[in-house]
Design a protein around this motif. Structure first.
Motif, mmCIF file in Angstrom:
data_model
loop_
_atom_site.group_PDB
_atom_site.id
_atom_site.type_symbol
_atom_site.label_atom_id
_atom_site.label_comp_id
_atom_site.label_asym_id
_atom_site.label_seq_id
_atom_site.Cartn_x
_atom_site.Cartn_y
_atom_site.Cartn_z
ATOM 1 N N ILE A 117 -1.436 8.610 -2.464
ATOM 2 C CA ILE A 117 -0.896 8.356 -1.132
ATOM 3 C C ILE A 117 -1.676 7.239 -0.430
ATOM 4 O O ILE A 117 -1.111 6.453 0.346
ATOM 5 C CB ILE A 117 -0.854 9.670 -0.296
ATOM 6 C CG1 ILE A 117 0.042 9.497 0.904
ATOM 7 C CG2 ILE A 117 -2.229 10.152 0.099
ATOM 8 C CD1 ILE A 117 1.486 9.266 0.541
ATOM 9 N N GLU A 118 -2.971 7.130 -0.749
ATOM 10 C CA GLU A 118 -3.771 6.017 -0.197
ATOM 11 C C GLU A 118 -3.283 4.695 -0.779
ATOM 12 O O GLU A 118 -3.200 3.685 -0.086
ATOM 13 C CB GLU A 118 -5.253 6.202 -0.540
ATOM 14 C CG GLU A 118 -5.920 7.310 0.235
ATOM 15 C CD GLU A 118 -7.328 7.605 -0.260
ATOM 16 O OE1 GLU A 118 -7.842 6.847 -1.121
ATOM 17 O OE2 GLU A 118 -7.914 8.583 0.218
ATOM 18 N N VAL A 119 -2.974 4.705 -2.083
ATOM 19 C CA VAL A 119 -2.444 3.507 -2.732
ATOM 20 C C VAL A 119 -1.095 3.136 -2.108
ATOM 21 O O VAL A 119 -0.847 1.969 -1.790
ATOM 22 C CB VAL A 119 -2.292 3.720 -4.254
ATOM 23 C CG1 VAL A 119 -1.529 2.573 -4.894
ATOM 24 C CG2 VAL A 119 -3.657 3.882 -4.901
ATOM 25 N N ALA A 120 -0.227 4.137 -1.891
ATOM 26 C CA ALA A 120 1.094 3.875 -1.302
ATOM 27 C C ALA A 120 0.935 3.224 0.068
ATOM 28 O O ALA A 120 1.633 2.258 0.396
ATOM 29 C CB ALA A 120 1.881 5.179 -1.197
ATOM 30 N N ASN A 121 -0.004 3.719 0.850
ATOM 31 C CA ASN A 121 -0.264 3.131 2.168
ATOM 32 C C ASN A 121 -0.721 1.675 2.054
ATOM 33 O O ASN A 121 -0.271 0.822 2.806
ATOM 34 C CB ASN A 121 -1.335 3.941 2.910
ATOM 35 C CG ASN A 121 -0.726 5.021 3.780
ATOM 36 O OD1 ASN A 121 0.214 4.761 4.521
ATOM 37 N ND2 ASN A 121 -1.247 6.225 3.683
ATOM 38 N N LYS A 122 -1.600 1.402 1.094
ATOM 39 C CA LYS A 122 -2.095 0.021 0.914
ATOM 40 C C LYS A 122 -0.976 -0.917 0.463
ATOM 41 O O LYS A 122 -0.893 -2.061 0.892
ATOM 42 C CB LYS A 122 -3.219 -0.006 -0.125
ATOM 43 C CG LYS A 122 -4.551 0.494 0.417
ATOM 44 C CD LYS A 122 -5.618 0.456 -0.668
ATOM 45 C CE LYS A 122 -6.874 1.163 -0.197
ATOM 46 N NZ LYS A 122 -7.843 1.356 -1.295
ATOM 47 N N LEU A 123 -0.102 -0.426 -0.434
ATOM 48 C CA LEU A 123 0.999 -1.257 -0.936
ATOM 49 C C LEU A 123 1.927 -1.654 0.220
ATOM 50 O O LEU A 123 2.389 -2.790 0.290
ATOM 51 C CB LEU A 123 1.802 -0.511 -2.011
ATOM 52 C CG LEU A 123 1.075 -0.205 -3.318
ATOM 53 C CD1 LEU A 123 1.987 0.575 -4.265
ATOM 54 C CD2 LEU A 123 0.580 -1.469 -3.994
ATOM 55 N N ILE A 124 2.191 -0.708 1.120
ATOM 56 C CA ILE A 124 3.063 -1.010 2.266
ATOM 57 C C ILE A 124 2.359 -1.938 3.250
ATOM 58 O O ILE A 124 2.897 -2.955 3.666
ATOM 59 C CB ILE A 124 3.491 0.300 2.960
ATOM 60 C CG1 ILE A 124 4.447 1.073 2.055
ATOM 61 C CG2 ILE A 124 4.157 0.010 4.300
ATOM 62 C CD1 ILE A 124 4.848 2.415 2.589
ATOM 63 N N GLU A 125 1.131 -1.582 3.582
ATOM 64 C CA GLU A 125 0.371 -2.341 4.584
ATOM 65 C C GLU A 125 0.197 -3.802 4.162
ATOM 66 O O GLU A 125 0.365 -4.717 4.960
ATOM 67 C CB GLU A 125 -0.991 -1.654 4.726
ATOM 68 C CG GLU A 125 -1.929 -2.234 5.749
ATOM 69 C CD GLU A 125 -3.337 -1.652 5.540
ATOM 70 O OE1 GLU A 125 -4.295 -2.377 5.765
ATOM 71 O OE2 GLU A 125 -3.456 -0.459 5.125
ATOM 72 N N LYS A 126 -0.111 -4.022 2.876
ATOM 73 C CA LYS A 126 -0.391 -5.383 2.405
ATOM 74 C C LYS A 126 0.831 -6.057 1.790
ATOM 75 O O LYS A 126 0.745 -7.193 1.322
ATOM 76 C CB LYS A 126 -1.542 -5.349 1.399
ATOM 77 C CG LYS A 126 -2.835 -4.882 2.052
ATOM 78 C CD LYS A 126 -3.996 -4.858 1.087
ATOM 79 C CE LYS A 126 -5.234 -4.292 1.750
ATOM 80 N NZ LYS A 126 -5.877 -5.227 2.693
ATOM 81 N N GLN A 127 1.968 -5.335 1.773
ATOM 82 C CA GLN A 127 3.217 -5.878 1.220
ATOM 83 C C GLN A 127 3.033 -6.433 -0.195
ATOM 84 O O GLN A 127 3.378 -7.581 -0.476
ATOM 85 C CB GLN A 127 3.776 -6.958 2.138
ATOM 86 C CG GLN A 127 4.240 -6.402 3.475
ATOM 87 C CD GLN A 127 4.986 -7.449 4.277
ATOM 88 O OE1 GLN A 127 4.389 -8.400 4.766
ATOM 89 N NE2 GLN A 127 6.275 -7.299 4.398
ATOM 90 N N ILE A 128 2.444 -5.618 -1.059
ATOM 91 C CA ILE A 128 2.289 -6.018 -2.456
ATOM 92 C C ILE A 128 2.930 -4.985 -3.369
ATOM 93 O O ILE A 128 3.233 -3.868 -2.951
ATOM 94 C CB ILE A 128 0.804 -6.219 -2.845
ATOM 95 C CG1 ILE A 128 -0.055 -5.026 -2.388
ATOM 96 C CG2 ILE A 128 0.272 -7.514 -2.233
ATOM 97 C CD1 ILE A 128 -1.524 -5.164 -2.720
ATOM 98 N N ASP A 129 3.157 -5.392 -4.618
ATOM 99 C CA ASP A 129 3.874 -4.524 -5.554
ATOM 100 C C ASP A 129 2.985 -3.539 -6.286
ATOM 101 O O ASP A 129 3.438 -2.469 -6.689
ATOM 102 C CB ASP A 129 4.605 -5.375 -6.604
ATOM 103 C CG ASP A 129 5.821 -6.033 -6.017
ATOM 104 O OD1 ASP A 129 6.529 -5.377 -5.250
ATOM 105 O OD2 ASP A 129 6.048 -7.211 -6.322
ATOM 106 N N GLY A 130 1.736 -3.944 -6.515
ATOM 107 C CA GLY A 130 0.892 -3.064 -7.303
ATOM 108 C C GLY A 130 -0.580 -3.380 -7.140
ATOM 109 O O GLY A 130 -0.939 -4.440 -6.622
ATOM 110 N N LEU A 131 -1.412 -2.443 -7.560
ATOM 111 C CA LEU A 131 -2.860 -2.635 -7.502
ATOM 112 C C LEU A 131 -3.444 -2.502 -8.893
ATOM 113 O O LEU A 131 -2.966 -1.701 -9.698
ATOM 114 C CB LEU A 131 -3.518 -1.541 -6.642
ATOM 115 C CG LEU A 131 -3.185 -1.416 -5.169
ATOM 116 C CD1 LEU A 131 -4.089 -0.345 -4.555
ATOM 117 C CD2 LEU A 131 -3.366 -2.732 -4.452
ATOM 118 N N PRO A 132 -4.534 -3.263 -9.175
ATOM 119 C CA PRO A 132 -5.273 -3.005 -10.399
ATOM 120 C C PRO A 132 -6.135 -1.747 -10.226
ATOM 121 O O PRO A 132 -6.684 -1.521 -9.140
ATOM 122 C CB PRO A 132 -6.163 -4.251 -10.545
ATOM 123 C CG PRO A 132 -6.311 -4.783 -9.158
ATOM 124 C CD PRO A 132 -5.072 -4.385 -8.403
#
Lengths: 167, 167
Positions: A117-132
């Motif tokens: 859920i923290e990753v989901a928040n970061k993806l929305i906040e930073k408008q990116i598709d994925g994280l390493p």
């Protein structure tokens, strides 16, 4: 019943006061990155933009991670980074990805035991598709990429929740 | 308690047999597309690939919908469709989007009252980022685009579920 009811001697079952929504929220808040991660696809920083686009098609991913010769994460390439490069006049074969990538320390990373859920928040906040997904090596002085987590993984999680497949 | 407990005269409350997971699944299965949609961004079929890429950056989206002069949906452009075109030798200014787009009837569409979980399943199954939300006009002979739903919207839904913001 997992939290809805509690019991006490001579009292019996009673309602704990937690709503269905609350229980659902609690459930989602315990799922970690390693339960939904994908494998990472990496390219070398010396590779050309042309080759990176080919790798993206061959490996069927939307985000590439750029590493140096020591396998250290040095950059991220999104489809939009590659598209931006293609608007220029220069031949894509002659541009190394290191020129157009988003580079450390401007990259948002996560770890395998982070909450999804923290990753989901970061993806929305930073408008990116994925994280390493990274591990720290040499006392945190550098990161190695061990996985990738994207909006596709989050979508798969929602489908599993609807199918009642999440333990 | 929304389904966990039921009550009967002279019996009192009893557990309905539905698990927390089951209730969660039921909840997700009732959320419709119009609760999480985004606005659509369209381009004309005569526009160039170059202009379409610029529109994608200006409008900050990952998928464009292509319409004809009657506003009928005729195609979809993903970032990968545009990247594929950029690998060719031809100038992007000289290629109309109608040549590289995915065209009707090969486009997956949805409607505003479809279930979001059905959309999530289609996005995973077809490995695409988003669907056009359409309305049928002239007795279903053509579609007009009224919205867009993507993996970003699905990610936002998961965050809302975790924050207990979904009614």
């Amino acid at each position: 019943m997992s939290g809805y009811l509690d019991a006490r001697p001579r009292v019996g079952y009673f309602y704990t006061g937690k709503s269905g929504n609350h229980m659902l929220a609690e459930k989602i808040k315990h799922i970690t990155v390693n339960e939904y991660q994908s494998r990472p696809v990496v390219v070398q920083e010396s590779e050309s933009v042309y080759d990176a686009i080919c790798t993206m098609f061959l490996e069927d991913v939307g985000t590439l991670f750029v590493v140096d010769k020591q396998k250290t994460l040095v950059g991220v390439l999104s489809r939009k980074d590659l598209l931006r490069a293609s608007l220029g006049k220069q031949a894509l074969e002659s541009i190394p990805v290191s020129i157009i990538m988003t580079r450390m320390p401007n990259i948002t990373v996560c770890k395998q035991d982070d909450l999804i859920i923290e990753v989901a928040n970061k993806l929305i906040e930073k408008q990116i598709d994925g994280l390493p997904i990274v591990v720290e090596v040499e006392y945190g002085s550098r990161f190695e990429v061990v996985g990738r987590i994207t909006k596709s993984n989050i979508t798969a999680l929602l489908v599993d929740l609807a199918n009642d497949d999440v333990i």
